[in-house]
Every structure is written in C-alpha cells, then in structure tokens.
Design a protein around this motif. Structure first.
Motif, PDB file in Angstrom:
ATOM      1  N   GLN A 244       0.826  -1.206   0.000  1.00  0.00           N
ATOM      2  CA  GLN A 244       0.000   0.000   0.000  1.00  0.00           C
ATOM      3  C   GLN A 244       0.863   1.261   0.000  1.00  0.00           C
ATOM      4  O   GLN A 244       0.529   2.264  -0.636  1.00  0.00           O
ATOM      5  CB  GLN A 244      -0.923  -0.007   1.224  1.00  0.00           C
ATOM      6  CG  GLN A 244      -1.957  -1.118   1.225  1.00  0.00           C
ATOM      7  CD  GLN A 244      -2.933  -1.018   0.057  1.00  0.00           C
ATOM      8  OE1 GLN A 244      -3.237   0.071  -0.418  1.00  0.00           O
ATOM      9  NE2 GLN A 244      -3.417  -2.159  -0.410  1.00  0.00           N
ATOM     10  N   MET A 245       1.982   1.208   0.695  1.00  0.00           N
ATOM     11  CA  MET A 245       2.895   2.343   0.734  1.00  0.00           C
ATOM     12  C   MET A 245       3.497   2.589  -0.656  1.00  0.00           C
ATOM     13  O   MET A 245       3.573   3.735  -1.119  1.00  0.00           O
ATOM     14  CB  MET A 245       4.000   2.081   1.760  1.00  0.00           C
ATOM     15  CG  MET A 245       4.717   3.311   2.268  1.00  0.00           C
ATOM     16  SD  MET A 245       5.920   2.892   3.560  1.00  0.00           S
ATOM     17  CE  MET A 245       4.829   2.293   4.852  1.00  0.00           C
ATOM     18  N   ALA A 246       3.912   1.512  -1.313  1.00  0.00           N
ATOM     19  CA  ALA A 246       4.473   1.640  -2.659  1.00  0.00           C
ATOM     20  C   ALA A 246       3.421   2.148  -3.642  1.00  0.00           C
ATOM     21  O   ALA A 246       3.712   2.991  -4.501  1.00  0.00           O
ATOM     22  CB  ALA A 246       5.021   0.287  -3.118  1.00  0.00           C
ATOM     23  N   LEU A 247       2.195   1.657  -3.514  1.00  0.00           N
ATOM     24  CA  LEU A 247       1.101   2.102  -4.378  1.00  0.00           C
ATOM     25  C   LEU A 247       0.817   3.585  -4.160  1.00  0.00           C
ATOM     26  O   LEU A 247       0.623   4.348  -5.116  1.00  0.00           O
ATOM     27  CB  LEU A 247      -0.147   1.268  -4.096  1.00  0.00           C
ATOM     28  CG  LEU A 247      -1.370   1.526  -4.983  1.00  0.00           C
ATOM     29  CD1 LEU A 247      -1.042   1.237  -6.442  1.00  0.00           C
ATOM     30  CD2 LEU A 247      -2.553   0.676  -4.522  1.00  0.00           C
ATOM     31  N   HIS A 248       0.819   4.003  -2.900  1.00  0.00           N
ATOM     32  CA  HIS A 248       0.594   5.412  -2.576  1.00  0.00           C
ATOM     33  C   HIS A 248       1.683   6.299  -3.192  1.00  0.00           C
ATOM     34  O   HIS A 248       1.392   7.378  -3.734  1.00  0.00           O
ATOM     35  CB  HIS A 248       0.580   5.600  -1.060  1.00  0.00           C
ATOM     36  CG  HIS A 248       0.655   7.029  -0.621  1.00  0.00           C
ATOM     37  ND1 HIS A 248      -0.413   7.899  -0.705  1.00  0.00           N
ATOM     38  CD2 HIS A 248       1.692   7.760  -0.111  1.00  0.00           C
ATOM     39  CE1 HIS A 248      -0.050   9.093  -0.269  1.00  0.00           C
ATOM     40  NE2 HIS A 248       1.213   9.028   0.096  1.00  0.00           N
ATOM     41  N   ILE A 249       2.915   5.851  -3.168  1.00  0.00           N
ATOM     42  CA  ILE A 249       4.028   6.625  -3.720  1.00  0.00           C
ATOM     43  C   ILE A 249       3.890   6.768  -5.232  1.00  0.00           C
ATOM     44  O   ILE A 249       4.097   7.845  -5.790  1.00  0.00           O
ATOM     45  CB  ILE A 249       5.369   5.971  -3.333  1.00  0.00           C
ATOM     46  CG1 ILE A 249       5.643   6.201  -1.839  1.00  0.00           C
ATOM     47  CG2 ILE A 249       6.518   6.510  -4.172  1.00  0.00           C
ATOM     48  CD1 ILE A 249       6.758   5.377  -1.270  1.00  0.00           C
TER      49      ILE A 249
END
Length: 398
Positions: A244-249
């Motif tokens: 989710q963090m990578a997707l948000h970035i």
C-alpha cells in the motif's frame, strides 16, 4: 450465442491466453535477467555528496530467533557517516530488549536507543511496533530494516545513493543468506527467492508495478507526512502495508527505485512447515491486495500449472504434441532459473543435487499454494489471527 458455443469460446480464449502469457513471461524474464546482470550486486561509490544527509535506521524487534545477534552484529558494521539506530519494541518485557541493550553497550560509538510503544488503535503489527520510533527519530530520511535482515556494510550507502528528489522509496530485493541449507525449508526458501520470486519481482519493477516488500526500504518522513493525512498511520489497517505504501508513492507521482544490494534474510534453519506456511500466508496477502493479478497472472507465470497450460494451448491451437512442449517449457524454466541463481549468488556454493531437488519441489507446489490461498481470508502471524478483506484491510479475529 448458443449454449454449445460458449464453452468452445471460453476454451479458445484460455488457450490463446496460455500462449500469450507464456511468451510474455519468458520475454520479461529474459529482460529481467539482463537487468540483474548489469544492476544487481553492484558496489556503491565510497564517497558521495548524498552521504552527508543523516539517516534514522528503524529496527522493529519482536522476540529472539537464532540469528538475531548475528544480524545486529552486521548492522553495527554499517559504513555511513551519520546515522542513528532506533530499536522498536511493543513490550518492554520482550526478550529482544536484552539484545538491543547489549548492542548499545557494545557499540557506544553508534547513536542507538530503544523505543517502546504499543498504540492499540493500530491493527498492523509492524506499523504499531515502529510508530513510536517513527515519531521520535531525528532525521528525515529513514531506513525501515527488518530484524531478520543481515545487511552489508555498504547497504545503507547503496540505498541513499539511489535516492533522489523524484524517488519516493528505495527498496532492496529480498534474498536469503547462503548457509549450509541443512533443512528442506531452508533449501526451498533459497531456491524460491533466487528463482520464482526474483523473476516476478524484477519483472514487476521493470513494468513500473508496486513490487517492494517491507524488509528493507528507504523513505522520507516529510513526504509521508505531506501526502498522508495521518502520516504512517494511514497504512495501519492494511496487512500488506509495504504494498500500500508503494502504491501510494506511485499515485503521488513519485518513483520506486530498486537498490543494487540484496536484502539478505537470515532467520536460521527453516522447516518445511515454516516455509510452506510463509508462502501460503504471502499468497493470501497477494490475493487480497491484488486479486486480479493473483488470479490471472501469477498461477500461469511459473510452476506446474504454467507448463500444463502452455502445452495444452499449443496442442489445442496448433494440433502439435503437447507432451514435448510440456517438457520443453519445464526445461526452459529450469535453465532460466539456474541462470538467475548464478547471477544473484556471487559465491554460489549450493550442491547441484540440492538445486535440482529444491527447484523441482518449488515447481510442483507453487501453483498449488496460490490456488489454495484463493478465498481463504484467515491468516496467522506472530501468534495472532487475522481476517483479510478484498480491499487489503484486515481485522483481528477474536
């Protein structure tokens, strides 16, 4: 459309998809192999202007395994001008606290401290563990590095060197420490991360997909605070917080950059049951985080099911003997994985009979693990039981 023609149409679609996905996968896997050859295991420069920036190393700890001391010793050899280490614990009585205190006593030259906090409003165990350390760290740039990762002395230099203003996250591809591979689980883990996992990980990276895992990530606190309403806490209800963090970035128009140094998992001897449970847990996470990719791509990208689909597709469409193509597809996968193994392992010391055994077992069970994970939302991790939802969130089962 008649009732009779519908099954025929579905079979036609499946067989052409089988041919397409096989050609696409082998093309990507070959490109990924070239990428590994020229980009992975490269040494960062000894000196670089970026090294002037301080880094906070966030080290979440929970319990003690047989290799924790070795991993902390490796961390103490970090070659970087200015950094701090924050050992994060949920419980002050955790036995890992003694290991952290010993580290601080043995290395007074390292700016290290212990942070204890347990925000019960946070469901995700890792986010809950590191939240207090995240709040009190002194540098904007921080390295989330799991307890089971054995770092190289220049791992941090590599991550920092690959960071830039356009980069939101620098990640390292997971691997495993060589070891003597005494147990079947350790052998399967070595072969999995050097073969199937490496192929998919690098291919996803080259396609610009969010592939990073949370074992070794470099981020900026200022970016997270500026783009997330609650900062790191925005990822508190997701089991796969790293995805989710990578997707948000990516959605924030920032890049995901892959470092050159591998993140070596070092957790001691792994039993077959431990290996299988971990793969099963990860397959469930992927399905509930990325259901379409897990259903349409992953089962047909490696393993027995991919060879079966390709051979059936060639036989159905071309009328050729599928048996030859089944063994040809299997042999090509094996040869490709041997090349991956040699490219990733700088000092390859695994006996070849173990390579063949480990590869064959992974080939046979990988598709089974993925299929069995579909529609099974319950997951167990660190003595806790959770229920996954299709939006990637989850809840603690009582």
């Amino acid at each position: 459309m008649s009732f009779i023609s519908l099954p025929v149409l579905l079979i036609d679609a499946l067989t052409w998809y089988g041919i397409f996905i096989s050609i696409f996968n082998f093309t990507m896997f070959l490109v990924a192999l070239v990428f590994i050859k020229f980009n992975i295991n490269k040494e960062p420069p000894c000196n670089h202007p970026k090294y002037n920036e301080g880094v906070s190393i966030i080290k979440p700890l929970m319990g003690v395994d047989s290799c924790l001391e070795e991993n902390l010793t490796a961390l103490s050899k970090t070659e970087y001008p200015k950094f701090e280490v924050i050992f994060c614990l949920e419980d002050g009585k955790d036995p890992a606290r003694i290991m952290a205190e010993t580290f601080i006593e043995k290395h007074p030259n390292i700016d290290a401290r212990i942070s204890i906090g347990n925000d019960t409003s946070i469901v995700n165990g890792k986010v809950r563990n590191v939240m207090n350390g995240y709040r009190v760290m002194k540098y904007d740039l921080f390295w989330m590095c799991d307890a089971r990762i054995k770092v190289y002395p220049n791992s941090l230099k590599d991550l920092v060197c690959n960071s830039s203003e356009k980069t939101g996250l620098v990640h390292s591809m997971p691997s495993t420490v060589g070891g003597n591979l005494k147990t079947m689980g350790s052998l399967l883990e070595k072969m999995s991360f050097s073969n199937q996992f490496a192929r998919m990980y690098i291919s996803a990276h080259l396609l610009g997909l969010p592939c990073s895992v949370g074992m070794s990530n470099l981020l900026r606190k200022s970016f997270i605070e500026a783009t997330c309403r609650r900062g790191l806490k925005d990822f508190a209800n997701f089991m796969a917080e790293d995805h989710q963090m990578a997707l948000h970035i990516l959605l924030s128009a920032k890049k995901l950059q892959l470092g050159a140094k591998l993140s070596q998992q070092n957790s001691g001897d792994v039993s077959f049951e431990q290996y299988y449970n971990r793969q099963f847990r990860w397959a469930k996470l992927r399905f509930y985080s990325q259901p379409i990719g897990c259903l349409l791509v992953e089962p047909f990208s490696s393993g027995l099911l991919s060879s079966l689909l390709f051979s059936f597709s060639v036989h159905y469409v071309m009328g050729w003997n599928g048996t030859y193509f089944f063994f040809g597809h299997t042999g090509a996968l094996f040869l490709l994985d041997v090349l991956y193994l040699l490219a990733l392992e700088e000092n390859f010391r695994v006996p070849w009979y173990k390579v063949v055994t480990g590869w064959t077992l992974n080939y046979l069970i990988s598709s089974y693990v993925i299929i069995m994970a579909i529609g099974r939302p319950t997951i167990e991790w660190r003595s806790r039981r959770y229920r996954l939802h299709l939006d990637g969130t989850y809840e603690v089962e009582k």
